[in-house]
Design a protein around this motif. Structure first.
Motif, mmCIF file in Angstrom:
data_model
loop_
_atom_site.group_PDB
_atom_site.id
_atom_site.type_symbol
_atom_site.label_atom_id
_atom_site.label_comp_id
_atom_site.label_asym_id
_atom_site.label_seq_id
_atom_site.Cartn_x
_atom_site.Cartn_y
_atom_site.Cartn_z
ATOM 1 N N GLY A 169 0.820 -1.208 0.000
ATOM 2 C CA GLY A 169 0.000 0.000 0.000
ATOM 3 C C GLY A 169 0.854 1.259 0.000
ATOM 4 O O GLY A 169 0.547 2.237 -0.689
ATOM 5 N N THR A 206 0.586 3.983 -3.012
ATOM 6 C CA THR A 206 0.158 5.367 -2.770
ATOM 7 C C THR A 206 1.291 6.362 -3.000
ATOM 8 O O THR A 206 1.056 7.439 -3.544
ATOM 9 C CB THR A 206 -0.413 5.533 -1.351
ATOM 10 N N SER A 211 1.683 6.666 -6.713
ATOM 11 C CA SER A 211 0.593 7.479 -7.272
ATOM 12 C C SER A 211 0.823 8.962 -7.023
ATOM 13 O O SER A 211 0.604 9.788 -7.915
ATOM 14 C CB SER A 211 -0.741 7.066 -6.662
ATOM 15 N N ALA A 212 1.251 9.303 -5.821
ATOM 16 C CA ALA A 212 1.502 10.708 -5.495
ATOM 17 C C ALA A 212 2.638 11.260 -6.346
ATOM 18 O O ALA A 212 2.529 12.372 -6.898
ATOM 19 C CB ALA A 212 1.821 10.859 -4.011
ATOM 20 N N ASN A 261 -2.751 11.099 -1.135
ATOM 21 C CA ASN A 261 -1.875 9.941 -1.315
ATOM 22 C C ASN A 261 -0.593 10.079 -0.503
ATOM 23 O O ASN A 261 -0.088 9.097 0.040
ATOM 24 C CB ASN A 261 -1.556 9.725 -2.800
ATOM 25 N N VAL A 314 -1.487 9.371 3.183
ATOM 26 C CA VAL A 314 -1.731 7.946 3.381
ATOM 27 C C VAL A 314 -0.423 7.154 3.312
ATOM 28 O O VAL A 314 -0.193 6.259 4.128
ATOM 29 C CB VAL A 314 -2.763 7.413 2.366
ATOM 30 N N SER A 315 0.456 7.508 2.385
ATOM 31 C CA SER A 315 1.729 6.782 2.318
ATOM 32 C C SER A 315 2.579 7.071 3.552
ATOM 33 O O SER A 315 3.254 6.172 4.067
ATOM 34 C CB SER A 315 2.489 7.114 1.035
ATOM 35 N N LEU A 321 -8.196 8.285 1.267
ATOM 36 C CA LEU A 321 -7.680 7.799 -0.009
ATOM 37 C C LEU A 321 -8.803 7.614 -1.029
ATOM 38 O O LEU A 321 -8.658 7.969 -2.200
ATOM 39 C CB LEU A 321 -6.933 6.474 0.204
ATOM 40 N N ALA A 336 -9.027 9.634 -4.554
ATOM 41 C CA ALA A 336 -9.051 8.862 -5.800
ATOM 42 C C ALA A 336 -10.361 9.067 -6.557
ATOM 43 O O ALA A 336 -10.362 9.179 -7.787
ATOM 44 C CB ALA A 336 -8.841 7.382 -5.502
ATOM 45 N N SER A 345 -1.640 6.932 -12.444
ATOM 46 C CA SER A 345 -1.605 7.344 -11.046
ATOM 47 C C SER A 345 -2.910 6.991 -10.336
ATOM 48 O O SER A 345 -2.908 6.541 -9.194
ATOM 49 C CB SER A 345 -1.349 8.849 -10.967
ATOM 50 N N SER A 357 -3.650 4.440 -7.053
ATOM 51 C CA SER A 357 -4.383 4.867 -5.867
ATOM 52 C C SER A 357 -5.541 3.910 -5.557
ATOM 53 O O SER A 357 -5.788 3.586 -4.389
ATOM 54 C CB SER A 357 -4.901 6.287 -6.064
ATOM 55 N N GLY A 415 -4.300 0.978 -3.904
ATOM 56 C CA GLY A 415 -4.138 1.294 -2.484
ATOM 57 C C GLY A 415 -5.441 1.158 -1.712
ATOM 58 O O GLY A 415 -5.458 0.678 -0.579
#
Length: 187
Positions: A37, A41, A44-45, A81, A84-85, A122, A126, A162, A166, A169
Protein backbone atom coordinates in the motif's frame (compact mmCIF):
# COMPACT_ATOMS: atom_id res chain seq x y z
CA UNK A 1 -10.56 -38.23 35.99
CA UNK A 2 -7.19 -36.66 36.48
CA UNK A 3 -5.97 -37.95 33.09
CA UNK A 4 -8.97 -36.34 31.33
CA UNK A 5 -8.04 -32.93 32.74
CA UNK A 6 -4.53 -33.26 31.37
CA UNK A 7 -5.88 -34.13 27.92
CA UNK A 8 -8.12 -31.04 27.97
CA UNK A 9 -5.15 -28.91 29.07
CA UNK A 10 -2.97 -30.29 26.26
CA UNK A 11 -5.77 -29.73 23.72
CA UNK A 12 -6.24 -26.14 24.94
CA UNK A 13 -2.50 -25.49 24.69
CA UNK A 14 -2.44 -26.93 21.15
CA UNK A 15 -5.43 -24.76 20.15
CA UNK A 16 -3.73 -21.67 21.62
CA UNK A 17 -0.52 -22.45 19.70
CA UNK A 18 -2.51 -22.82 16.47
CA UNK A 19 -4.27 -19.52 17.06
CA UNK A 20 -0.97 -17.74 17.69
CA UNK A 21 0.40 -19.24 14.48
CA UNK A 22 -2.61 -18.08 12.47
CA UNK A 23 -2.48 -14.63 14.08
CA UNK A 24 1.23 -14.41 13.30
CA UNK A 25 0.49 -15.33 9.67
CA UNK A 26 -2.24 -12.68 9.50
CA UNK A 27 0.19 -10.17 11.02
CA UNK A 28 2.81 -10.99 8.39
CA UNK A 29 0.16 -10.56 5.69
CA UNK A 30 -0.78 -7.22 7.29
CA UNK A 31 2.86 -6.09 7.11
CA UNK A 32 3.16 -7.09 3.44
CA UNK A 33 -0.13 -5.37 2.54
CA UNK A 34 0.98 -2.19 4.32
CA UNK A 35 4.27 -2.24 2.44
CA UNK A 36 2.49 -2.75 -0.90
CA UNK A 37 0.00 0.00 0.00
CA UNK A 38 2.87 2.35 0.78
CA UNK A 39 4.47 1.65 -2.60
CA UNK A 40 1.15 2.10 -4.45
CA UNK A 41 0.16 5.37 -2.77
CA UNK A 42 3.63 6.89 -2.86
CA UNK A 43 3.99 5.93 -6.52
CA UNK A 44 0.59 7.48 -7.27
CA UNK A 45 1.50 10.71 -5.49
CA UNK A 46 4.86 10.96 -7.28
CA UNK A 47 3.40 10.08 -10.68
CA UNK A 48 0.68 12.71 -10.37
CA UNK A 49 2.95 15.40 -8.89
CA UNK A 50 5.46 15.07 -11.71
CA UNK A 51 2.89 15.10 -14.50
CA UNK A 52 3.07 17.93 -16.98
CA UNK A 53 3.04 18.33 -20.74
CA UNK A 54 3.52 21.26 -23.08
CA UNK A 55 2.13 21.59 -26.58
CA UNK A 56 3.06 24.28 -29.12
CA UNK A 57 0.29 26.63 -30.19
CA UNK A 58 0.82 28.31 -33.58
CA UNK A 59 4.51 28.91 -32.86
CA UNK A 60 7.20 27.43 -30.67
CA UNK A 61 7.09 30.41 -28.34
CA UNK A 62 3.41 30.14 -27.46
CA UNK A 63 2.70 26.90 -25.66
CA UNK A 64 -0.18 25.27 -23.82
CA UNK A 65 0.80 23.53 -20.62
CA UNK A 66 -1.08 20.90 -18.68
CA UNK A 67 0.11 20.35 -15.11
CA UNK A 68 -1.41 18.50 -12.22
CA UNK A 69 -1.61 21.63 -10.04
CA UNK A 70 -3.79 23.38 -12.62
CA UNK A 71 -6.68 21.47 -11.05
CA UNK A 72 -7.26 21.61 -7.26
CA UNK A 73 -8.68 18.09 -7.39
CA UNK A 74 -5.34 16.69 -8.51
CA UNK A 75 -3.58 18.68 -5.78
CA UNK A 76 -5.94 17.11 -3.24
CA UNK A 77 -5.21 13.71 -4.79
CA UNK A 78 -1.45 14.19 -4.35
CA UNK A 79 -1.83 15.42 -0.77
CA UNK A 80 -4.20 12.57 0.16
CA UNK A 81 -1.88 9.94 -1.31
CA UNK A 82 1.15 11.51 0.39
CA UNK A 83 -0.61 11.55 3.78
CA UNK A 84 -1.73 7.95 3.38
CA UNK A 85 1.73 6.78 2.32
CA UNK A 86 3.24 8.61 5.31
CA UNK A 87 0.73 6.94 7.60
CA UNK A 88 1.49 3.52 6.13
CA UNK A 89 5.23 3.88 6.67
CA UNK A 90 4.61 5.05 10.25
CA UNK A 91 2.28 2.10 10.90
CA UNK A 92 4.87 -0.50 9.86
CA UNK A 93 6.49 -0.66 13.35
CA UNK A 94 3.08 -1.48 14.84
CA UNK A 95 2.68 -4.19 12.26
CA UNK A 96 6.06 -5.62 13.31
CA UNK A 97 4.92 -5.55 16.94
CA UNK A 98 1.89 -7.60 15.92
CA UNK A 99 4.17 -10.17 14.29
CA UNK A 100 6.26 -10.48 17.45
CA UNK A 101 3.34 -10.26 19.89
CA UNK A 102 0.41 -11.81 18.08
CA UNK A 103 -1.89 -11.22 21.06
CA UNK A 104 -1.54 -7.42 20.97
CA UNK A 105 -5.10 -6.20 20.87
CA UNK A 106 -5.19 -2.49 21.74
CA UNK A 107 -2.73 -1.44 19.06
CA UNK A 108 -4.60 -3.52 16.49
CA UNK A 109 -7.87 -1.75 17.39
CA UNK A 110 -6.09 1.62 17.16
CA UNK A 111 -4.71 0.69 13.73
CA UNK A 112 -8.16 -0.39 12.50
CA UNK A 113 -9.51 3.02 13.53
CA UNK A 114 -6.76 4.93 11.69
CA UNK A 115 -6.81 2.51 8.74
CA UNK A 116 -10.50 3.24 8.27
CA UNK A 117 -9.87 7.00 8.37
CA UNK A 118 -7.04 6.66 5.83
CA UNK A 119 -9.25 4.48 3.62
CA UNK A 120 -11.83 7.28 3.61
CA UNK A 121 -9.22 9.91 2.74
CA UNK A 122 -7.68 7.80 -0.01
CA UNK A 123 -11.08 6.93 -1.47
CA UNK A 124 -12.10 10.59 -1.47
CA UNK A 125 -8.92 11.66 -3.25
CA UNK A 126 -9.05 8.86 -5.80
CA UNK A 127 -12.76 9.32 -6.50
CA UNK A 128 -12.46 13.07 -6.98
CA UNK A 129 -9.51 12.60 -9.32
CA UNK A 130 -11.40 9.86 -11.20
CA UNK A 131 -14.13 12.36 -12.07
CA UNK A 132 -11.60 14.79 -13.54
CA UNK A 133 -9.77 12.01 -15.40
CA UNK A 134 -13.08 10.95 -16.89
CA UNK A 135 -13.74 14.52 -18.05
CA UNK A 136 -10.22 14.72 -19.50
CA UNK A 137 -10.87 11.58 -21.53
CA UNK A 138 -14.53 12.08 -22.51
CA UNK A 139 -15.32 15.74 -21.95
CA UNK A 140 -18.85 17.03 -21.38
CA UNK A 141 -20.62 18.61 -24.33
CA UNK A 142 -23.47 20.02 -22.23
CA UNK A 143 -21.05 21.97 -20.05
CA UNK A 144 -18.91 22.85 -23.09
CA UNK A 145 -15.87 21.03 -21.66
CA UNK A 146 -13.72 19.45 -24.30
CA UNK A 147 -11.76 16.24 -23.91
CA UNK A 148 -8.08 17.15 -23.70
CA UNK A 149 -6.62 13.66 -23.97
CA UNK A 150 -6.48 13.79 -27.76
CA UNK A 151 -3.94 16.61 -27.47
CA UNK A 152 -2.23 15.83 -24.13
CA UNK A 153 -1.63 12.07 -24.50
CA UNK A 154 1.30 11.76 -22.11
CA UNK A 155 -0.46 13.83 -19.45
CA UNK A 156 -3.58 11.67 -19.61
CA UNK A 157 -1.64 8.41 -19.54
CA UNK A 158 0.22 9.46 -16.40
CA UNK A 159 -2.84 10.71 -14.53
CA UNK A 160 -4.72 7.53 -15.43
CA UNK A 161 -1.84 5.35 -14.24
CA UNK A 162 -1.61 7.34 -11.05
CA UNK A 163 -5.31 6.84 -10.48
CA UNK A 164 -4.96 3.07 -10.94
CA UNK A 165 -2.20 2.98 -8.31
CA UNK A 166 -4.38 4.87 -5.87
CA UNK A 167 -7.33 2.50 -6.34
CA UNK A 168 -4.94 -0.42 -5.79
CA UNK A 169 -4.14 1.29 -2.48
CA UNK A 170 -7.87 1.43 -1.67
CA UNK A 171 -8.22 -2.32 -2.28
CA UNK A 172 -5.13 -3.00 -0.16
CA UNK A 173 -6.58 -0.93 2.69
CA UNK A 174 -9.79 -2.94 2.55
CA UNK A 175 -7.73 -6.13 2.81
CA UNK A 176 -5.70 -4.67 5.69
CA UNK A 177 -8.85 -3.81 7.64
CA UNK A 178 -10.36 -7.24 6.97
CA UNK A 179 -7.18 -9.04 8.04
CA UNK A 180 -7.02 -6.99 11.24
CA UNK A 181 -10.65 -7.86 11.94
CA UNK A 182 -9.87 -11.54 11.42
CA UNK A 183 -6.91 -11.34 13.79
CA UNK A 184 -9.07 -9.66 16.44
CA UNK A 185 -11.91 -12.14 16.06
CA UNK A 186 -9.55 -15.07 16.60
CA UNK A 187 -8.70 -13.80 20.11
Amino acid sequence: MKGGGVEVGVAAAKDSTQRNGVNRGVSILDFILRLLGFIATLGSAIAMATTNESLPFFTQFIRFRAEYDDLPTFTFFVIANAIVSGYLILSLPFSIIHIVRSKAQKTRILLIFFDTAMLGLLTAGASAAAAIVYLAHKGNRKANWFAICQQFNSFCERISGSLIGSFVGVVLFILIILSSGVALSRR
